[in-house]
Write an enzyme that holds these catalytic residues in place. Sequence first.
Site, PDB file in Angstrom:
ATOM      1  NE  ARG A 137      11.140   1.045  -1.399  1.00  0.00           N
ATOM      2  CZ  ARG A 137      10.426   1.900  -2.201  1.00  0.00           C
ATOM      3  NH1 ARG A 137       9.529   1.724  -3.153  1.00  0.00           N
ATOM      4  NH2 ARG A 137      10.205   3.208  -1.790  1.00  0.00           N
ATOM      5  NE  ARG A 195       6.929   0.194  -8.556  1.00  0.00           N
ATOM      6  CZ  ARG A 195       7.344   1.598  -8.108  1.00  0.00           C
ATOM      7  NH1 ARG A 195       6.667   2.256  -9.020  1.00  0.00           N
ATOM      8  NH2 ARG A 195       8.341   1.840  -7.450  1.00  0.00           N
ATOM      9  NE  ARG A 225       0.623  -1.953  -6.882  1.00  0.00           N
ATOM     10  CZ  ARG A 225      -0.383  -0.992  -7.371  1.00  0.00           C
ATOM     11  NH1 ARG A 225      -1.426  -1.489  -7.737  1.00  0.00           N
ATOM     12  NH2 ARG A 225       0.098   0.058  -8.065  1.00  0.00           N
ATOM     13  CG  ASP A 239       5.069   2.443   1.777  1.00  0.00           C
ATOM     14  OD1 ASP A 239       5.410   2.341   0.763  1.00  0.00           O
ATOM     15  OD2 ASP A 239       4.745   3.702   2.330  1.00  0.00           O
ATOM     16  CE1 TYR A 289       6.725  10.075   0.955  1.00  0.00           C
ATOM     17  CE2 TYR A 289       8.304   9.480   2.604  1.00  0.00           C
ATOM     18  CZ  TYR A 289       7.876   9.604   1.124  1.00  0.00           C
ATOM     19  OH  TYR A 289       8.736   9.006   0.466  1.00  0.00           O
TER      20      TYR A 289
HETATM   21  O1  CP3 Z   1      11.759  -3.825   0.617  1.00  0.00           O
HETATM   22  C1  CP3 Z   1      10.805  -4.346   0.086  1.00  0.00           C
HETATM   23  O2  CP3 Z   1      10.367  -5.261  -0.794  1.00  0.00           O
HETATM   24  C2  CP3 Z   1       9.397  -4.387   0.998  1.00  0.00           C
HETATM   25  C3  CP3 Z   1       8.463  -3.269   0.562  1.00  0.00           C
HETATM   26  C4  CP3 Z   1       8.859  -1.873   0.867  1.00  0.00           C
HETATM   27  C5  CP3 Z   1       8.012  -0.780  -0.056  1.00  0.00           C
HETATM   28  N1  CP3 Z   1       7.991   0.228   0.536  1.00  0.00           N
HETATM   29  C6  CP3 Z   1       7.092  -1.192  -0.985  1.00  0.00           C
HETATM   30  C7  CP3 Z   1       6.387  -0.433  -1.939  1.00  0.00           C
HETATM   31  C8  CP3 Z   1       9.441  -0.934   1.512  1.00  0.00           C
HETATM   32  C9  CP3 Z   1      10.583  -1.596   2.604  1.00  0.00           C
HETATM   33  C10 CP3 Z   1       9.264   0.212   1.411  1.00  0.00           C
HETATM   34  C11 CP3 Z   1       9.542   1.341   2.225  1.00  0.00           C
HETATM   35  C12 CP3 Z   1       9.562   2.807   1.782  1.00  0.00           C
HETATM   36  N2  CP3 Z   1       8.556   3.128   1.199  1.00  0.00           N
HETATM   37  C13 CP3 Z   1      10.645   3.848   1.722  1.00  0.00           C
HETATM   38  C14 CP3 Z   1      11.837   3.533   2.597  1.00  0.00           C
HETATM   39  C15 CP3 Z   1      12.883   3.079   1.423  1.00  0.00           C
HETATM   40  C16 CP3 Z   1      13.253   3.894   0.551  1.00  0.00           C
HETATM   41  O3  CP3 Z   1      13.135   3.601  -0.531  1.00  0.00           O
HETATM   42  O4  CP3 Z   1      13.898   4.760   0.737  1.00  0.00           O
HETATM   43  C17 CP3 Z   1      10.038   4.831   1.486  1.00  0.00           C
HETATM   44  C18 CP3 Z   1      10.561   6.348   1.126  1.00  0.00           C
HETATM   45  C19 CP3 Z   1       8.693   4.711   1.045  1.00  0.00           C
HETATM   46  C20 CP3 Z   1       7.630   5.598   0.563  1.00  0.00           C
HETATM   47  C21 CP3 Z   1       7.003   5.270  -0.784  1.00  0.00           C
HETATM   48  N3  CP3 Z   1       6.408   4.178  -1.062  1.00  0.00           N
HETATM   49  C22 CP3 Z   1       7.355   5.775  -2.086  1.00  0.00           C
HETATM   50  C23 CP3 Z   1       8.486   7.015  -2.176  1.00  0.00           C
HETATM   51  C24 CP3 Z   1       6.772   5.384  -2.878  1.00  0.00           C
HETATM   52  C25 CP3 Z   1       6.498   5.439  -4.532  1.00  0.00           C
HETATM   53  C26 CP3 Z   1       7.910   5.743  -5.094  1.00  0.00           C
HETATM   54  C27 CP3 Z   1       8.238   4.138  -5.734  1.00  0.00           C
HETATM   55  O5  CP3 Z   1       9.401   3.770  -5.497  1.00  0.00           O
HETATM   56  O6  CP3 Z   1       7.277   3.501  -6.134  1.00  0.00           O
HETATM   57  C28 CP3 Z   1       6.305   3.940  -2.559  1.00  0.00           C
HETATM   58  C29 CP3 Z   1       5.196   2.978  -3.018  1.00  0.00           C
HETATM   59  C30 CP3 Z   1       5.673   1.542  -3.191  1.00  0.00           C
HETATM   60  N4  CP3 Z   1       6.333   1.114  -1.912  1.00  0.00           N
HETATM   61  C31 CP3 Z   1       5.915   0.490  -4.030  1.00  0.00           C
HETATM   62  C32 CP3 Z   1       6.205  -0.670  -3.290  1.00  0.00           C
HETATM   63  C33 CP3 Z   1       6.502  -1.920  -4.044  1.00  0.00           C
HETATM   64  C34 CP3 Z   1       5.406   0.727  -5.530  1.00  0.00           C
HETATM   65  C35 CP3 Z   1       3.895   0.508  -5.352  1.00  0.00           C
HETATM   66  C36 CP3 Z   1       3.290   0.095  -6.542  1.00  0.00           C
HETATM   67  O7  CP3 Z   1       3.260  -1.260  -6.483  1.00  0.00           O
HETATM   68  O8  CP3 Z   1       2.735   0.715  -7.368  1.00  0.00           O
END
Ligand code: CP3
Length: 364
Positions: free
Chosen positions: A28, A32, A41, A77, A155
């Site tokens: 990740r 943010r 964003r 995502d 999900y």
């Molecule tokens: O790694 C990276 O930098 C690439 C981007 C990436 C995102 N999501 C961007 C994101 C990756 C690899 C993911 C994978 C992802 N998404 C997972 C598996 C990894 C893990 O953490 O277990 C999961 C479970 C998700 C589902 C998801 N997407 C959740 C639960 C959330 C909200 C919670 C959170 O951490 O924000 C997201 C949103 C999300 N995905 C954001 C980002 C940068 C934040 C959204 C925003 O910018 O407001």
Amino acid sequence: VSQTSHSPRLVRACLREPLDRPPVWLMRQAGRYLSEYMQIREKVPFLALCKNPELAAEVSIQPFRRFGMDGVIMFSDILIPVEAMGMTLEFTEKGPVLPEPIRSVEDINRLSIPDPIEKTGFVMEILKRLRQELSSHPDVGLIGFAGAPWTLASYMLEGGVSRNYTQIKKMMYDEPQELHRLLGMLADTVTQYLNAQIEAGAQVVQLFDSWGGIVSRQLYGEFIHPYHVRIIEGLNREKAPVILYVNGSRGLLDKMAETGADVVGVDWLTSLSDARKQTGNHVALQGNLDPNALYTKPEVLRSLVETMLAEGGSQGYICNLGHGILPTTPIENVQVMVDAVKQSGRNGINPVEELSVGAQRGIQ
Ligand code: CP3
């Protein structure tokens, strides 16, 4: 995958080639905690950002530009292919929401296995752009990814982030055959999706099973592990190694190594040396710093990273966090972590030897 010194450091680590230091990237890492991400964003909603190849490529590069990691993960995502299967997907401040979750067999019947190019061509476009942008940095590896079937199904059934996972567990107990049918569709979707990413230029792919740790080892063996195997067997491994990450993997690492993955992700609940005992030496490891360690004083963090490097060694190890970086992480500490790993190479010694055999200092 052919082993060549021209491959990125990250790929060579996946293939367990001996290196002067392990590669480092952070799960990740695009997100943010970076002000330059927040600036984009402010103008673009999350899902629109995922579907805009130019901006998504820019956001993917941001952490590399600032910190110089050895890997760039595409910005996207795990739920993108779920939308492509026919489900409605939204993102709120609290994370992903699927307002019409699966509630019946008919809901599963309505889903399809999407053609990855036709339905998610924008993802492949992001990867193509990134490969082009990284052509002047041949030592940096481009990482593609997908969610694993169990996490995606959770999900789809829960409708979003869940506390108790009641819906997927109810289905697992009540209608195991229907859950298997859904997991099978997801496995085929993910296999095709990852192969398309490899075709588009991903040099390493990571499979995320973020909720893989919420059932017993026996149920893991029945509902989670077989789908990892099915996906990994279907991937174009000639072209890209695969990292398998399961959050809450304590007690599951031997099963993860059995899948045939090149790399097993480790979270901070298991030490890297214990993990090695469980996986054996035929896979590489990735991990495993507690993301909260990035909130400590720089000198504390540095010593935590050094301890981790000593355990990981310089062969078959990728330095990373044990799970995704947290949004409020102080960015200076990300630099401290990346620099500490890069510094370990400049010392010209295997960090394991530095701790255990001090007399070998200076010998490469
Ligand atoms: O790694 C990276 O930098 C690439 C981007 C990436 C995102 N999501 C961007 C994101 C990756 C690899 C993911 C994978 C992802 N998404 C997972 C598996 C990894 C893990 O953490 O277990 C999961 C479970 C998700 C589902 C998801 N997407 C959740 C639960 C959330 C909200 C919670 C959170 O951490 O924000 C997201 C949103 C999300 N995905 C954001 C980002 C940068 C934040 C959204 C925003 O910018 O407001």
